[in-house]
Design an enzyme around this catalytic site. Structure first.
Site, PDB file in Angstrom:
ATOM      1  N   ARG B  47       0.779  -1.259  -0.090  1.00  0.00           N
ATOM      2  CA  ARG B  47       0.024  -0.048   0.021  1.00  0.00           C
ATOM      3  C   ARG B  47       0.827   1.194  -0.057  1.00  0.00           C
ATOM      4  NH1 ARG B  47      -1.354   1.899   4.582  1.00  0.00           N
ATOM      5  NH2 ARG B  47      -1.692  -0.162   5.406  1.00  0.00           N
ATOM      6  N   TYR B  99     -17.950  16.834 -14.462  1.00  0.00           N
ATOM      7  CA  TYR B  99     -18.334  15.155 -14.680  1.00  0.00           C
ATOM      8  C   TYR B  99     -19.441  15.110 -13.339  1.00  0.00           C
ATOM      9  CZ  TYR B  99     -17.958  10.317 -13.392  1.00  0.00           C
ATOM     10  OH  TYR B  99     -18.382   9.167 -13.082  1.00  0.00           O
ATOM     11  N   ASP B 171      -8.108  18.665 -14.055  1.00  0.00           N
ATOM     12  CA  ASP B 171      -8.491  17.354 -14.544  1.00  0.00           C
ATOM     13  C   ASP B 171      -8.266  17.161 -16.114  1.00  0.00           C
ATOM     14  OD1 ASP B 171      -9.797  15.013 -15.304  1.00  0.00           O
ATOM     15  OD2 ASP B 171     -11.422  15.197 -14.202  1.00  0.00           O
ATOM     16  N   LYS B 196      -9.869   6.108 -18.998  1.00  0.00           N
ATOM     17  CA  LYS B 196     -10.243   6.901 -20.136  1.00  0.00           C
ATOM     18  C   LYS B 196      -9.120   6.523 -21.290  1.00  0.00           C
ATOM     19  CE  LYS B 196     -14.006   7.129 -17.922  1.00  0.00           C
ATOM     20  NZ  LYS B 196     -13.761   7.736 -16.613  1.00  0.00           N
TER      21      LYS B 196
END
Lengths: 216, 370
Positions: B47, B99, B171, B196
């Site tokens: 992690r 978004y 973004d 994406k």
């Protein structure tokens, strides 16, 4: 403990959490977390948050956790037997100050454990007599992996003071009993006798060294 | 550093010296052995750091010209990680055309912990400046916006953010570092839904953060590890696998998009075409709301699906899909009306895409617009 040994929802808990990285997947190869609830309204709220926060598990990892789950009950059974045996062994060693394992009859919450779970699990902690003994012990044992984490096919020996609890201030840590000579052992799928043999060789070696010093 | 295309093609090569693998290995191990007390290879628990994930994080930081990258389990997890930098009483200024998932995270998630969001048209610098209060700590923009393709002048907003001591978060999902590198224009943090264009194959969910500046990088590393919404080694590897062809894909996405913009602009079933000039994303408004469903149902090559940036062409209906969680009046006021469709142009042959649109429009004219 995993649901193989204990089911908190049946005992009145609302949410059960797992680091599924540990016993559930069991192979030191996937990081995952799971939450389980049984109230439909709470479930819907968690579902919505899970989607909007987006910290979801990848599909390959979901599959990998399920692959591990298939052997959970056999792994747990073997590791727990090993833990019982190793805890009993450590209990008898003069260089070991304390053994913390809920499966031991003199553990303060032994009765609670017996009442609510099918077993005491496969993790135990033990405190060596001094930090010096602790250091030579860690440097001598060969079999368990000296690393963070737990609940794997490999036995893992961790040093809470510098690993899992390093983020906690030292005085808070010691207050909770997590001293600098405490070790946590997660028992894996090896034959427990091999681990005992490994520990015994280290402890005998340390005892011999101590004896030599005293004789000088 | 090499040109971006070269960097992408070579991604992961020479990262491992023990065997000389060209394709980087996937390190599944959750824990890393310590040789002794206080000894570490630099990796302890996956992690906190994983060699496969670290390679991806280094790559995106290089591509975005930032200092450090952080790979997260989704784009939303990337934003959640950044949000952990803020405290109750802080405020963000956010693009109003946004978004829907980001809107939902801010409104339904962080608002109840006391984070205030002021939505403005970030294309207008004056509107941003007017919205700044003593509580404002960051400006979050999409450019181009999703789905209305509005552009914000990153350098100008960066100068404004600097003047007021605010963090600028961009973004960059739609353009990728191939078209736009916001950190070079003054942004502090860049985020991606790497699901994406970066991944590009509709087969992996991932989010990326890139930050600039040592103090900010350390704070993000702390929350990235503490929150734990990290990307798995396999998904990190899959994402890098996709990134190797990003330059080729983006070139074709853009080429196709320009051809389709010309086609759609001429079509009498289409009232508006929104295209920012670069990239592979187009939005357009169909002549009547009643035509939307028949149009979507008659597409045979292009998929009616939610998401974007993959090799396959997708058409999305923001009103019921990506932007369903934005209240109707807010959405409509922003221009995300019930006639709007968002088109993620794939890398198929453009004639085939036009053919599919043509037959779908013909069907609509026959059946729905009589």
């Amino acid at each position: 403990m995993t649901p193989a040994l204990q089911k908190p929802l049946n005992l009145g808990a609302d949410v059960v959490l797992h680091s599924a990285t540990k016993f559930l997947s069991g192979h030191s190869d996937v990081v995952a977390g799971l939450a389980v609830v049984k109230d439909p309204e709470l479930a819907a709220r968690l579902g919505s948050l899970q989607n909007s926060f987006g910290a979801v598990l990848g599909v390959q990892d979901a599959w990998l956790v399920m692959r591990g789950l298939k052997t959970l009950s056999v792994r747990m059974e073997h590791s727990q037997k090993g833990a019982e045996k190793i805890a009993a062994y450590l209990k008898e060693q003069p260089l070991v100050k304390n053994v913390y394992y809920p499966g031991l009859a003199d553990h303060p919450q032994h009765a609670i454990q017996k009442g609510q779970s099918l077993g005491a699990g496969a993790v135990l902690s033990f405190e060596l007599e001094s930090e010096e003994i602790f250091r030579s012990f860690v440097n001598t044992v060969k079999l368990p992996v000296f690393a963070v984490s737990l609940g794997a096919v490999e036995s893992i020996l961790s040093y809470p003071a510098k690993m899992s609890h390093a983020a906690m201030p030292a005085d808070e840590r010691v207050k909770r009993g997590i001293t600098n000579s405490l070790l946590r052992l997660s028992v894996g799928l090896e034959n427990p006798d091999d681990i005992i043999k490994d520990f015994d060789a280290a402890l005998v070696n340390i005892a011999k060294g101590k004896q030599l010093l005293q004789n000088e | 550093m090499y040109k971006t295309e070269t960097y992408l093609a070579q991604l992961g090569n020479r990262s491992e010296t023990a065997t000389g693998t060209v394709n980087p290995p996937v390190y599944f191990s959750t824990a890393f052995r310590h040789e002794g007390i206080g000894q570490s290879t630099g990796f302890d628990y996956t992690r906190t750091g994983n060699p496969t994930r670290q390679l991806l994080e280094r790559s995106i930081a290089d591509l975005e010209k930032g200092d450090q990258g952080y790979a997260c389990s989704s784009g939303m997890a990337a934003i959640s990680t950044i949000l952990a930098l803020f405290k109750s009483g802080d405020a963000w200024i956010v693009s109003e055309d946004l978004y829907g998932g980001t809107y939902r995270l801010l409104e339904q998630g962080f608002k109840k912990w006391g984070l205030q969001c002021d939505y403005v048209n970030t294309c207008c610098l004056e509107d941003i400046e007017k919205a700044i209060t003593p509580h404002t700590k960051a400006i979050f923009i999409e450019t181009p916006t999703n789905p209305l393709m509005q552009q914000t002048d990153i350098s100008a907003v960066a100068a404004l953010a600097k003047r007021y001591g605010l963090l600028l978060i961009v973004d960059n999902t739609f353009y990728t570092p191939l078209i736009q590198q916001p950190i070079l224009l003054g942004a502090d943090i860049v985020i991606h839904s790497a699901t994406k264009y970066l991944g590009g194959h509709n087969d992996v969910l991932a989010g990326l953060i890139v930050a600039s500046g040592a103090e900010l990088c350390d704070a993000l590393a702390f929350h990235h590890n503490g929150t734990g919404a990290v990307l798995s080694p396999f998904d990190s590897w899959l994402l890098m696998r996709g990134m190797k062809t990003l330059a080729l894909r983006m070139e074709r996405h853009e080429k196709n998009a320009k051809i389709l913009v010309d086609y759609l602009s001429e079509h009498d079933c289409v009232t508006d075409v929104l295209y920012p000039g670069r990239g592979g994303m187009i939005s357009f408004r169909i002549i009547e709301e009643a035509a939307v469903n028949p149009f979507l149902q008659s597409l045979s090559l292009i998929s009616f699906a939610e998401s974007l940036g993959g090799v396959e062409s997708f058409i999305t209906y923001p009103a019921t899909q990506t932007h369903a969680d934005i209240p109707l009046e807010v959405r409509t006021a922003n221009g995300v009306c019930n006639r709007l469709l968002r088109f993620s142009v794939g890398i198929e042959d453009s004639d085939d895409l036009i053919g599919d649109l043509q037959q779908a429009f013909a069907h609509v004219k026959r059946e729905a617009l009589r």
